[in-house]
Design a protein around this motif. Sequence first.
Motif, short mmCIF file in Angstrom:
data_model
loop_
_atom_site.label_atom_id
_atom_site.label_comp_id
_atom_site.label_asym_id
_atom_site.label_seq_id
_atom_site.Cartn_x
_atom_site.Cartn_y
_atom_site.Cartn_z
N ALA A 27 41.20 23.38 -10.75
CA ALA A 27 40.02 24.05 -10.19
C ALA A 27 39.72 23.55 -8.78
O ALA A 27 39.36 24.34 -7.90
CB ALA A 27 38.81 23.82 -11.10
N LEU A 28 39.89 22.25 -8.55
CA LEU A 28 39.62 21.68 -7.23
C LEU A 28 40.57 22.27 -6.19
O LEU A 28 40.15 22.60 -5.06
CB LEU A 28 39.77 20.16 -7.27
CG LEU A 28 39.28 19.40 -6.02
CD1 LEU A 28 37.79 19.59 -5.83
CD2 LEU A 28 39.62 17.91 -6.14
N ILE A 29 41.83 22.42 -6.55
CA ILE A 29 42.81 23.02 -5.64
C ILE A 29 42.42 24.46 -5.31
O ILE A 29 42.46 24.89 -4.15
CB ILE A 29 44.23 22.96 -6.25
CG1 ILE A 29 44.71 21.51 -6.33
CG2 ILE A 29 45.21 23.80 -5.42
CD1 ILE A 29 45.95 21.33 -7.18
N ILE A 30 42.01 25.21 -6.34
CA ILE A 30 41.63 26.61 -6.12
C ILE A 30 40.34 26.72 -5.30
O ILE A 30 40.17 27.67 -4.53
CB ILE A 30 41.48 27.32 -7.49
CG1 ILE A 30 42.85 27.48 -8.15
CG2 ILE A 30 40.84 28.69 -7.31
CD1 ILE A 30 43.82 28.39 -7.41
N ILE A 31 39.43 25.76 -5.43
CA ILE A 31 38.20 25.77 -4.63
C ILE A 31 38.55 25.75 -3.14
O ILE A 31 38.04 26.55 -2.35
CB ILE A 31 37.29 24.58 -4.99
CG1 ILE A 31 36.61 24.81 -6.33
CG2 ILE A 31 36.22 24.36 -3.90
CD1 ILE A 31 35.83 23.62 -6.85
N PHE A 32 39.43 24.82 -2.76
CA PHE A 32 39.81 24.74 -1.35
C PHE A 32 40.67 25.93 -0.93
O PHE A 32 40.61 26.37 0.23
CB PHE A 32 40.54 23.42 -1.08
CG PHE A 32 39.62 22.23 -1.07
CD1 PHE A 32 38.73 22.05 -0.02
CD2 PHE A 32 39.62 21.32 -2.10
CE1 PHE A 32 37.86 20.96 0.01
CE2 PHE A 32 38.75 20.22 -2.09
CZ PHE A 32 37.87 20.05 -1.03
N ASP A 33 41.46 26.44 -1.86
CA ASP A 33 42.26 27.63 -1.58
C ASP A 33 41.33 28.81 -1.27
O ASP A 33 41.54 29.54 -0.31
CB ASP A 33 43.13 27.93 -2.80
CG ASP A 33 44.26 28.90 -2.49
OD1 ASP A 33 45.04 28.61 -1.58
OD2 ASP A 33 44.35 29.94 -3.15
N GLY A 34 40.29 28.98 -2.09
CA GLY A 34 39.31 30.04 -1.87
C GLY A 34 38.53 29.85 -0.59
O GLY A 34 38.24 30.80 0.14
N TYR A 35 38.20 28.59 -0.29
CA TYR A 35 37.47 28.28 0.95
C TYR A 35 38.29 28.72 2.16
O TYR A 35 37.77 29.40 3.06
CB TYR A 35 37.22 26.77 1.03
CG TYR A 35 36.57 26.33 2.33
CD1 TYR A 35 35.18 26.28 2.45
CD2 TYR A 35 37.35 25.98 3.44
CE1 TYR A 35 34.58 25.89 3.65
CE2 TYR A 35 36.76 25.60 4.63
CZ TYR A 35 35.38 25.55 4.73
OH TYR A 35 34.81 25.18 5.92
N ASP A 36 39.56 28.35 2.18
CA ASP A 36 40.41 28.66 3.33
C ASP A 36 40.63 30.16 3.48
O ASP A 36 40.84 30.65 4.59
CB ASP A 36 41.77 27.97 3.18
CG ASP A 36 41.66 26.47 3.41
OD1 ASP A 36 40.55 25.99 3.70
OD2 ASP A 36 42.69 25.78 3.29
N TYR A 154 37.91 29.66 -7.00
CA TYR A 154 38.10 30.54 -5.84
C TYR A 154 36.75 31.01 -5.31
O TYR A 154 36.50 30.99 -4.10
CB TYR A 154 38.96 31.74 -6.26
CG TYR A 154 38.98 32.86 -5.25
CD1 TYR A 154 39.90 32.88 -4.21
CD2 TYR A 154 38.07 33.92 -5.35
CE1 TYR A 154 39.90 33.91 -3.28
CE2 TYR A 154 38.08 34.94 -4.43
CZ TYR A 154 39.00 34.94 -3.40
OH TYR A 154 38.99 35.96 -2.48
N SER A 155 35.88 31.43 -6.22
CA SER A 155 34.55 31.91 -5.81
C SER A 155 33.66 30.76 -5.35
O SER A 155 32.84 30.94 -4.44
CB SER A 155 33.89 32.65 -6.97
OG SER A 155 34.68 33.77 -7.34
N VAL A 156 33.81 29.60 -5.98
CA VAL A 156 33.06 28.42 -5.51
C VAL A 156 33.47 28.11 -4.07
O VAL A 156 32.63 27.80 -3.21
CB VAL A 156 33.33 27.19 -6.42
CG1 VAL A 156 32.67 25.95 -5.85
CG2 VAL A 156 32.81 27.46 -7.83
N GLY A 157 34.78 28.21 -3.81
CA GLY A 157 35.27 28.01 -2.44
C GLY A 157 34.71 29.04 -1.49
O GLY A 157 34.37 28.72 -0.34
N GLY A 158 34.60 30.30 -1.94
CA GLY A 158 34.02 31.35 -1.11
C GLY A 158 32.56 31.07 -0.80
O GLY A 158 32.09 31.25 0.34
#
Length: 454
Positions: A27-36, A154-158
């Motif tokens: 989940a942490l990886i996907i958070i930053f993936d979504g942020y970028d 992903y949405s958290v990153g967004g």
Amino acid sequence: MQKINIHHLIDNAKFNRFHRMVLFWSALIIIFDGYDLVIYGVVLPLLMEKWNLTPLEAGTLGSYALFGMMFGALIFGTLSDKIGRKKAIIICIFLFSGFTFVTGFAETPLQFGILRFLAGLGIGGVMPNVVALMTEYSPKKIRSTLVTIMFSGYSVGGMLSAGLGIVLIPNFGWQSVFYVGLVPILLVPLIIKFLPDSVGFLVKQGRMEESVIILSKIDPTYIPQKGDDLEIGGEKIKGASVAKLFKHKRAASTIMFWIAFFCCLLMVYGLNSWLPKLMNKAGYELGSSLTFLLVLNFGAILGAVGGGWLGDKFNLKTVLISFFAVAAISLSLLGFKNSTLVLYILIAIAGATTIGTQILCYAYVAQYYPINIRSSGIGWASGIGRIGAILGPVLGGTLMSLEMPFEYNFVAFAVPGAIGALAVCFISVKHSHDKKTELEKLQLAKLQAIVAEE
């Protein structure tokens, strides 16, 4: 010596500390993936003003990262079935984190576009691998729920991207939100230490000692013995190839997955890129326009987790069809004049059923294919779907350039929702991996009953 069916062992395991660890790091990886990824929609209005970009030019510039994501998903989705998911994930983190950071130093649209393309290779490549890894290690009863909770990152990153944009941009400029992208590289040593590789890949490589250690963590009741025979689904693990996505009567369903991903990603990336600008054009200030982006991604979290729970409790295919249909309806209604409260509700529903649907698509395709071609299946569905993601920002820019009535912008993004629902209808459930697993269990139970009678 024991004969261990890895698939059955993982399916029937109880959720424990090992699963929580995989969920946390994935989940942490996907958070930053979504942020970028979402970061472009945050800075778009400012870049258009800074570089005097037309809407069509801005939409094209936004597609550079999506081109990178398409190639990244195709390359790393297939490659990871050969080099291991963990190694592919690490490479992708260096790509999307490093080049997102460097993008903050871009001085021209060309430099910006090239750097976004390179970052996109990592952004697109990491998704199929993290989803495949989470799917592989999730107990069957809560598999959809765990995958959607993980992908909600992903949405958290967004949301993080939009939130930091509101705070950082007025004080430090648009470049500041790109500098934050360096953080994942700093976490790589911890990811290497705590994130496990695919147990299927380890078995294929003959790394049995590592495999049995992981299996004993998944199911503490399993006590490894020397010479244990590890199998998945009753078959020895074999290599992966794209051609296998079309074998065993999967061809039609594979194409339907590709169409569904295309439609879904067109809606998602069109909205993420143009929602702030559309709302800005409708008379909202930049700050409030970014708030709409926050609401969109907040709705996505609720939709993804809720959809995953519904998928585990009822039927993931039915839930996915419903989400596509609701997405089409909510997007159509967004174009008409509404009160602010109704507008926020519609945007939240649109987020739940577009971004949320994307997450459910990943969960569904991951469960459809067997483990030895899972990353390839996800990677190619995601990669072909990226064509829709590329066209999303371009479509938004084209519509803005044509200066069509406001409601037409949203109706154009609603049409793919209806097409996506139809595509999912034609995915054959009886040829899915999970269906075969259920048949294997029934056949085994019948065989045991016959032996018992004799």
